[in-house]
Design a protein around this motif. Structure first.
Motif, PDB file in Angstrom:
ATOM      1  N   GLY A  64     -33.625 -22.274 -28.590  1.00  0.00           N
ATOM      2  CA  GLY A  64     -35.029 -22.105 -28.233  1.00  0.00           C
ATOM      3  C   GLY A  64     -35.410 -22.716 -26.903  1.00  0.00           C
ATOM      4  N   PHE A  65     -34.451 -22.848 -26.002  1.00  0.00           N
ATOM      5  CA  PHE A  65     -34.709 -23.578 -24.748  1.00  0.00           C
ATOM      6  C   PHE A  65     -35.854 -22.978 -23.943  1.00  0.00           C
ATOM      7  CE2 PHE A  65     -31.565 -20.341 -23.741  1.00  0.00           C
ATOM      8  CZ  PHE A  65     -31.956 -19.847 -22.507  1.00  0.00           C
ATOM      9  N   ASP A  66     -35.934 -21.646 -23.876  1.00  0.00           N
ATOM     10  CA  ASP A  66     -36.965 -21.078 -23.011  1.00  0.00           C
ATOM     11  C   ASP A  66     -38.329 -21.049 -23.692  1.00  0.00           C
ATOM     12  OD1 ASP A  66     -37.878 -17.969 -23.495  1.00  0.00           O
ATOM     13  OD2 ASP A  66     -35.963 -18.432 -24.430  1.00  0.00           O
ATOM     14  N   ALA A  67     -38.355 -21.186 -25.021  1.00  0.00           N
ATOM     15  CA  ALA A  67     -39.646 -21.325 -25.702  1.00  0.00           C
ATOM     16  C   ALA A  67     -40.219 -22.716 -25.472  1.00  0.00           C
ATOM     17  CB  ALA A  67     -39.478 -21.062 -27.198  1.00  0.00           C
ATOM     18  N   LEU A  68     -39.354 -23.725 -25.461  1.00  0.00           N
ATOM     19  CA  LEU A  68     -39.804 -25.101 -25.251  1.00  0.00           C
ATOM     20  C   LEU A  68     -40.105 -25.397 -23.781  1.00  0.00           C
ATOM     21  CD1 LEU A  68     -37.521 -27.188 -27.632  1.00  0.00           C
ATOM     22  CD2 LEU A  68     -40.013 -27.091 -27.687  1.00  0.00           C
ATOM     23  N   TYR A  69     -39.249 -24.890 -22.899  1.00  0.00           N
ATOM     24  CA  TYR A  69     -39.365 -25.223 -21.473  1.00  0.00           C
ATOM     25  C   TYR A  69     -39.262 -23.942 -20.642  1.00  0.00           C
ATOM     26  CZ  TYR A  69     -38.515 -29.936 -23.227  1.00  0.00           C
ATOM     27  OH  TYR A  69     -38.597 -31.118 -23.910  1.00  0.00           O
ATOM     28  N   PRO A  70     -40.305 -23.127 -20.645  1.00  0.00           N
ATOM     29  CA  PRO A  70     -40.231 -21.814 -19.999  1.00  0.00           C
ATOM     30  C   PRO A  70     -40.108 -21.852 -18.483  1.00  0.00           C
ATOM     31  CG  PRO A  70     -42.467 -22.264 -20.755  1.00  0.00           C
ATOM     32  CD  PRO A  70     -41.600 -23.332 -21.332  1.00  0.00           C
TER      33      PRO A  70
END
Length: 330
Positions: free
Chosen positions: A290-296
């Motif tokens: 979920g990296f891009d959900a947390l740190y877009p």
């Protein structure tokens, strides 16, 4: 002994160090997490010209399933729009229809899409096929009301992240087997696909705190499977065990190299290709779950989102837009 594993992206590693992480999930911690406030509804438009309304659809047992419909404001609409049917993440046990909603709202902005987000029932209160069945009936309602919603039924995309990605895959299998509704594409973002939880990547991300660990994954699957075991687990619930993947729509799958779901997602893409299904796979170096959900706004997250947008552009451009239907006065 902890197995060797891919390094985190340096930018993500710095940000992740600031998060309070755990290695396990249990009923007590889940209860605490569920007490946290969800995304404030009033902040969702964030200056966008958006129309939003709330409806419910009937599940197979008659339970009313909440749906949020977000669309370009009436003054910004042009003809009928593609639809993104969004299924949130949360390990089958957390989250709501506003979780990670910024992802499909980007497609509302870019493509003029109508976004319909479903609030399926969560485990452990709902087990077996109940969550995926909720999502399927929400999709049926959406397509049945396509004209009223300004949706082009030939351009319906089912999308989800994490557990929602697994549910999106299950809904798409269910729609194929039942012959309705038509789905032009499915987008599976770091999807939770395999209840067996025994891949190399699953074992790599075990025993230490993380965003989503093997132990957390085991808790999520135990919660949703209930009494189902072994060969009783249907592919609608755990798509990795679906025997036949033929006849599915074009598919986008992505994941990070540094997450539990990496290998099951790669395997699902491989099986789609073997079944003759067009699928695009991206595995982002150094990405955790979920990296891009947390740190877009990190570089790798921006690249992941840009690549999804490009894929959606190609998918939608390949399907001619329907003409705006004439509406009769009621």
């Amino acid at each position: 002994m902890t197995p060797t594993r891919p390094d985190l992206d340096p930018e993500l590693r710095t940000l992740l160090a600031e998060l309070p992480l755990s290695s396990e999930l249990n009923p007590e911690l889940l209860a605490q997490i569920r007490q946290l406030p969800s995304t404030p509804v009033d902040t969702l438009p964030d200056g966008r010209p958006i129309d939003r309304f709330e409806v419910t659809a009937a599940a197979s047992d008659g339970t009313r399933i909440p749906l949020s419909v977000l669309s370009p404001a009436q003054t910004a609409r042009s003809g009928v729009a593609p639809c993104v049917y969004w299924i949130h993440g949360g390990g089958m046990v957390m989250g709501d229809r506003y979780s990670q909603i910024d992802i499909p709202l980007e497609w509302l902005d870019r493509f003029g899409a109508v976004v319909v987000s479903v609030d399926h029932r969560r485990a452990p209160e709902a087990t077996g096929t109940t969550p995926v069945d909720d999502c399927y009936h929400g999709l049926l309602w959406t397509v049945e009301h396509a004209t009223a919603l300004g949706i082009d039924p030939a351009r319906v995309i089912v999308a989800g992240i994490s557990a929602g990605g697994g549910l999106a895959a299950g809904v798409t299998l269910m729609a194929r087997d039942r012959g309705t509704p038509a789905i032009v594409a499915q987008m599976l973002i770091c999807p939770m696909l395999d209840h067996r939880n025994d891949t190399t990547s699953s074992r790599q991300y075990s025993g230490e705190p993380g965003v989503w660990t093997r132990e957390m994954n085991a808790f999520g699957w135990r919660s949703v499977l209930g009494d189902l075991t072994g060969g009783d687990v249907p592919g609608y619930v755990s798509p990795a065990v679906a025997a036949d993947l033929s006849g599915l729509p074009t598919t986008y799958i992505d994941a990070g190299t540094a997450e539990v779901f990496r290998d099951e997602d790669v395997d699902y893409a491989t099986r789609l290709w073997a079944a003759g299904v067009q699928a695009e796979l991206h595995v982002w170096a150094g990405g955790f779950h979920g990296f891009d959900a947390l740190y877009p706004h990190t570089r790798v997250s921006a690249a992941a989102r840009r690549t999804r947008n490009n894929w959606l552009t190609r998918v939608l451009s390949a399907v001619p837009a329907a003409r705006t239907p004439e509406r009769t006065a009621s």
